[in-house]
Design a protein around this motif. Structure first.
Motif, PDB file in Angstrom:
ATOM      1  N   ILE A 428      -6.484   6.008   2.918  1.00  0.00           N
ATOM      2  CA  ILE A 428      -5.654   5.192   2.311  1.00  0.00           C
ATOM      3  C   ILE A 428      -6.394   4.008   1.724  1.00  0.00           C
ATOM      4  CG2 ILE A 428      -4.177   3.211   3.003  1.00  0.00           C
ATOM      5  CD1 ILE A 428      -2.938   4.839   5.103  1.00  0.00           C
ATOM      6  N   GLN A 429      -7.648   3.763   2.414  1.00  0.00           N
ATOM      7  CA  GLN A 429      -8.369   2.705   1.705  1.00  0.00           C
ATOM      8  C   GLN A 429      -9.166   3.043   0.374  1.00  0.00           C
ATOM      9  OE1 GLN A 429     -12.157   1.809   3.837  1.00  0.00           O
ATOM     10  NE2 GLN A 429     -12.334  -0.252   2.984  1.00  0.00           N
ATOM     11  N   GLU A 430      -9.333   4.508   0.463  1.00  0.00           N
ATOM     12  CA  GLU A 430      -9.916   4.976  -0.515  1.00  0.00           C
ATOM     13  C   GLU A 430      -8.901   5.111  -1.971  1.00  0.00           C
ATOM     14  OE1 GLU A 430     -12.824   6.434  -3.198  1.00  0.00           O
ATOM     15  OE2 GLU A 430     -13.087   5.696  -1.258  1.00  0.00           O
ATOM     16  N   GLN A 431      -7.623   5.479  -1.532  1.00  0.00           N
ATOM     17  CA  GLN A 431      -6.619   5.565  -2.577  1.00  0.00           C
ATOM     18  C   GLN A 431      -6.162   4.171  -3.046  1.00  0.00           C
ATOM     19  OE1 GLN A 431      -5.134   8.581  -3.583  1.00  0.00           O
ATOM     20  NE2 GLN A 431      -4.609   7.278  -5.179  1.00  0.00           N
ATOM     21  N   MET A 432      -6.588   3.018  -2.438  1.00  0.00           N
ATOM     22  CA  MET A 432      -6.060   1.811  -2.944  1.00  0.00           C
ATOM     23  C   MET A 432      -6.694   1.403  -4.126  1.00  0.00           C
ATOM     24  SD  MET A 432      -5.050  -0.497   0.464  1.00  0.00           S
ATOM     25  CE  MET A 432      -3.798  -0.303   1.224  1.00  0.00           C
ATOM     26  N   LYS A 433      -8.080   2.090  -4.405  1.00  0.00           N
ATOM     27  CA  LYS A 433      -8.829   1.713  -5.567  1.00  0.00           C
ATOM     28  C   LYS A 433      -8.814   2.928  -6.403  1.00  0.00           C
ATOM     29  CE  LYS A 433     -13.003   3.049  -2.698  1.00  0.00           C
ATOM     30  NZ  LYS A 433     -14.301   2.380  -2.068  1.00  0.00           N
ATOM     31  N   GLY A 434      -8.143   4.036  -6.157  1.00  0.00           N
ATOM     32  CA  GLY A 434      -8.038   5.158  -6.939  1.00  0.00           C
ATOM     33  C   GLY A 434      -6.907   5.147  -8.041  1.00  0.00           C
ATOM     34  N   PRO A 435      -6.529   6.294  -8.642  1.00  0.00           N
ATOM     35  CA  PRO A 435      -5.688   6.215  -9.631  1.00  0.00           C
ATOM     36  C   PRO A 435      -4.110   6.055  -9.375  1.00  0.00           C
ATOM     37  CG  PRO A 435      -6.481   8.632  -9.214  1.00  0.00           C
ATOM     38  CD  PRO A 435      -7.127   7.612  -8.209  1.00  0.00           C
ATOM     39  N   ILE A 436      -3.888   6.049  -8.111  1.00  0.00           N
ATOM     40  CA  ILE A 436      -2.495   6.004  -7.445  1.00  0.00           C
ATOM     41  C   ILE A 436      -2.708   5.003  -6.416  1.00  0.00           C
ATOM     42  CG2 ILE A 436      -0.289   7.109  -7.228  1.00  0.00           C
ATOM     43  CD1 ILE A 436      -1.589   9.687  -7.749  1.00  0.00           C
ATOM     44  N   PRO A 437      -2.919   3.815  -6.648  1.00  0.00           N
ATOM     45  CA  PRO A 437      -3.004   2.679  -5.586  1.00  0.00           C
ATOM     46  C   PRO A 437      -1.641   2.575  -4.714  1.00  0.00           C
ATOM     47  CG  PRO A 437      -3.038   1.567  -7.694  1.00  0.00           C
ATOM     48  CD  PRO A 437      -3.261   2.889  -8.077  1.00  0.00           C
ATOM     49  N   GLY A 438      -0.735   2.818  -5.522  1.00  0.00           N
ATOM     50  CA  GLY A 438       0.740   2.662  -4.725  1.00  0.00           C
ATOM     51  C   GLY A 438       0.851   3.780  -3.609  1.00  0.00           C
ATOM     52  N   LEU A 439       0.139   4.904  -3.814  1.00  0.00           N
ATOM     53  CA  LEU A 439       0.146   5.829  -2.762  1.00  0.00           C
ATOM     54  C   LEU A 439      -0.454   5.401  -1.385  1.00  0.00           C
ATOM     55  CD1 LEU A 439       0.959   9.000  -1.969  1.00  0.00           C
ATOM     56  CD2 LEU A 439      -1.466   9.378  -2.817  1.00  0.00           C
ATOM     57  N   GLY A 440      -1.473   4.775  -1.645  1.00  0.00           N
ATOM     58  CA  GLY A 440      -2.156   4.009  -0.392  1.00  0.00           C
ATOM     59  C   GLY A 440      -1.201   2.724   0.155  1.00  0.00           C
ATOM     60  N   VAL A 466      -9.167  -3.035  -3.358  1.00  0.00           N
ATOM     61  CA  VAL A 466      -8.489  -3.039  -1.977  1.00  0.00           C
ATOM     62  C   VAL A 466      -8.022  -4.072  -1.354  1.00  0.00           C
ATOM     63  CG1 VAL A 466      -9.758  -2.242   0.186  1.00  0.00           C
ATOM     64  CG2 VAL A 466     -10.486  -1.048  -1.849  1.00  0.00           C
ATOM     65  N   ARG A 467      -8.648  -5.332  -1.758  1.00  0.00           N
ATOM     66  CA  ARG A 467      -8.410  -6.596  -1.060  1.00  0.00           C
ATOM     67  C   ARG A 467      -6.724  -6.795  -1.383  1.00  0.00           C
ATOM     68  NH1 ARG A 467      -9.691 -11.662  -2.836  1.00  0.00           N
ATOM     69  NH2 ARG A 467     -11.116 -11.017  -4.437  1.00  0.00           N
ATOM     70  N   PHE A 468      -6.783  -6.764  -2.808  1.00  0.00           N
ATOM     71  CA  PHE A 468      -5.131  -7.043  -3.328  1.00  0.00           C
ATOM     72  C   PHE A 468      -4.216  -6.047  -2.723  1.00  0.00           C
ATOM     73  CE2 PHE A 468      -6.372  -9.495  -7.399  1.00  0.00           C
ATOM     74  CZ  PHE A 468      -7.261 -10.211  -6.541  1.00  0.00           C
ATOM     75  N   ASN A 469      -4.528  -4.762  -2.945  1.00  0.00           N
ATOM     76  CA  ASN A 469      -3.544  -3.793  -2.334  1.00  0.00           C
ATOM     77  C   ASN A 469      -3.455  -3.807  -0.770  1.00  0.00           C
ATOM     78  OD1 ASN A 469      -2.873  -2.928  -5.057  1.00  0.00           O
ATOM     79  ND2 ASN A 469      -4.807  -1.547  -5.012  1.00  0.00           N
ATOM     80  N   SER A 470      -4.429  -4.141  -0.177  1.00  0.00           N
ATOM     81  CA  SER A 470      -4.237  -4.489   1.508  1.00  0.00           C
ATOM     82  C   SER A 470      -3.254  -5.702   1.870  1.00  0.00           C
ATOM     83  CB  SER A 470      -5.706  -4.770   2.055  1.00  0.00           C
ATOM     84  OG  SER A 470      -6.447  -3.492   2.090  1.00  0.00           O
TER      85      SER A 470
END
Length: 607
Positions: A428-440, A466-470
């Motif tokens: 999940i952490q890795e996905q939050m900075k990936g191409p689909i952050p919403g998936l994380g 990561v900070r914002f999406n968390s």
């Protein structure tokens, strides 16, 4: 027996004794559009006698007379694919060729012809320019229709009526419960009116979001159509040769109207919690394809999915149960097409053409088995029905999947990548900075309390994404630990000089929404400041509307001294000074929507 009608938009009923039907059919299909054309063909191929009534002059609806040539997602397979193969096989022989830049584009006149030939070959009796204005009822059972065409007035009995009008017209006339539009004002998604041109030997279609329309209000519909035909895309100051139209399509592409209340409801909230039927007739596959512009007025589940988690382009599959086609408490009538029982949040994800053609096939199968076995539609044996639909792959479990549209860097194309919800914090952490952050983000929301400690730790991450999406994930879980980062997000300088597309989303809107949900009194001065900025484009008005709705929520929930008073003063200022609130539906065509009245109505209703 009772005859029920709509007179000047109002229900009227009269006891008539025994109706003298001049003819009778097993099934009457009303509306030969996307769902109805397939429903009529399949019902007849199943051996039923079928009368098909259409107010227009051809079959196919949105894909023919409305000029929407291609498919927007939807799950493949089903009887409709046989029709499309016939259309493709001779495309360019008798008719001009559809635009081959998009391989799924189908020439509308050719598809209308193929549908009609298929229907006639199956034994369907077709009546065009046919208008239904009465429903014969015995208690809560539909037993026939009163309708007229060029041959006069007809009283026709039926064992089943399949309402494929798109607006649940027959269901409404029969007294079935229906709903329309969003909760607070009944507003629906914008409609489109297509034009078609002939260029380089190919037929091209073009459409824009042209405005908002109520198909059940004849005067408003007529006025809106006249206004649309004077818009710049239709009435240009100067026409170049390549601008010449071969046709302005006679039918509006309406995305949303009335929906039935069914024996079973397809609800977005249930889908998000994996509460879906295990007895599907078919699967749909699409994203939340809403064309609305004032996102802040939508249901919280829509905002959290599309705005906060940025999952507008996540395509998901919805299993559609038989009960979603059966009006609650009624017999002898089914609904197929976009008027099926799906709530407003999920209906944009189930209404696309491929899936609604399968809906017509499923309704035909349901009616057939109900008549054959002498049982109500809701009592039809599911195993038998499923087996019947699997033969054409109308029901195909391989269509149950989750995909996301991403940019393929190597080719520059957009592709749909199959994805799955994540369960491991590291993923999940890795996905939050990936191409689909919403998936994380949404995977974290699904895990709930099990990941809160990880999310709080990631708030200190050196990676801004990561900070914002968390913080977004924590906000969706109702945890106030997200508030400091959310305040940081909304404090960034706002640039209203650029124009974000109508469906554009950004971090600030999601943060504003969550601060409202969390009742953060300290953010009130900043939110008031946004409402008082001088902006004129969609980018500004989106921020204005989200700030205004967040202020209302904070003012109603926050107990801090002076907060409610500050919010009340801010809202009164909006009422007194914001008197020209317009958003653009289509910047290129300068098609605007006046939201001033809706803003005032929303404030009065919620404050």
């Amino acid at each position: 027996m009772r005859l029920q009608q709509k007179v000047q938009g109002n229900a009227a009923a009269a006891e008539i004794g025994i109706a003298a039907f001049s003819e009778a059919y097993d099934v009457i299909v009303v509306g030969l559009g996307t769902a109805g054309a397939v429903a009529a063909i399949c019902a007849a191929e199943n051996g039923l006698s079928v009368l098909a009534l259409e107010t227009g002059e051809c079959m196919g609806g949105t894909g023919t007379s409305a000029g929407v040539l291609g498919y927007y997602y939807g799950a493949p397979s089903g009887r409709y694919e046989d029709v499309d193969k016939l259309v493709y096989s001779s495309d360019g022989e008798i008719f001009a060729q559809a635009n081959r830049i998009y391989p799924d584009h189908i020439l509308p006149d050719k598809k209308a012809m193929v549908l009609e030939r298929q229907a006639l070959a199956a034994g369907v009796t077709i009546r065009y320019d046919a208008w239904t204005f009465g429903v014969y009822m015995e208690d809560k059972q539909v037993v026939g229709l009163l309708w007229k065409d060029g041959g006069g007035i007809h009283r026709t009995g039926a064992k089943y009526v399949i309402d494929c009008t798109g607006e649940a017209d027959i269901c409404s006339m029969a007294g079935c419960e229906t709903v329309r539009g969003r909760t607070f004002d009944g507003k629906t998604q914008p409609y489109s009116l297509c034009t078609m041109t002939l260029k380089d030997g190919n037929v091209h279609s073009y459409y824009a979001d042209n405005g908002f329309i109520n198909c059940n209000d004849g005067r408003q519909y007529s006025d809106q159509m006249l206004e649309t035909y004077t818009q710049g895309m239709f009435l240009k100051e100067r026409f170049d040769p390549e601008d010449y139209y071969s046709v302005i399509c006679p039918q509006a592409g309406v995305r949303e109207g009335r929906r039935i209340t069914g024996e079973e409801e397809i609800a977005f909230g249930d889908f998000l919690q994996d509460r879906v039927t295990d007895r599907p007739l078919f699967y749909t596959h699409c994203n939340i394809d809403t064309h609305g512009i004032e996102h802040a007025f939508e249901d919280k589940r829509y905002i959290e999915w599309c705005i906060v988690a940025k999952l507008k382009f996540m395509n998901f599959s919805v299993p559609v149960p038989a009960g979603a086609l059966i009006p609650k408490g009624y017999r002898g009538i089914l609904a197929a097409g976009r008027c099926l029982a799906a709530d407003r949040q999920i209906s944009p994800g189930v209404r696309v053409k491929r899936d609604m053609q399968k809906c017509g096939e499923a309704a035909a199968a349901l009616a057939y088995l109900s008549i054959r076995d002498g049982v109500e539609a809701k009592a039809v044996d599911y195993g038998t029905l499923a087996a019947m639909l699997r033969k054409t792959k109308c029901l195909d479990e391989d269509n149950n999947r989750l995909t996301y549209r991403v940019d393929e860097k190597a080719s520059g194309e957009k592709i749909n990548r199959q994805v799955e919800w994540l369960t491991e914090p590291a993923e999940i952490q890795e996905q939050m900075k990936g191409p689909i952050p919403g998936l994380g983000i949404w995977s974290a929301k699904r895990l709930g309390s099990r990941i809160i400690s990880d999310l709080k730790g990631w708030l200190a991450s050196g990676d801004e994404e990561v900070r914002f999406n968390s913080a977004f994930a924590l906000g969706l879980l109702g945890d106030a630990a997200a508030i400091p980062v959310l305040r940081e997000i909304i404090s960034a300088p706002l640039d209203f000089q650029r124009e974000t597309p109508v469906n554009g989303i950004n971090n600030v809107l999601g943060a504003i929404y969550l601060l409202g949900e969390l009742g953060d009194g300290e953010s009130v001065p900043h939110l008031i400041g946004i409402t008082r900025l001088d902006g004129r484009n969609n980018e500004y008005w989106q921020h204005f509307l989200f700030s205004m709705t967040a202020l209302i929520k904070i003012g109603r929930s926050c107990r801090e001294t002076g907060v409610r008073e500050a919010v009340a003063e801010a809202l009164q200022w909006v009422m007194d000074h914001k008197k020209d609130i317009h958003m653009t539906l289509n910047a290129k065509e300068n098609i605007v929507s006046d939201l001033t009245g809706q803003v005032r109505t929303f404030i009065k209703a919620n404050w």
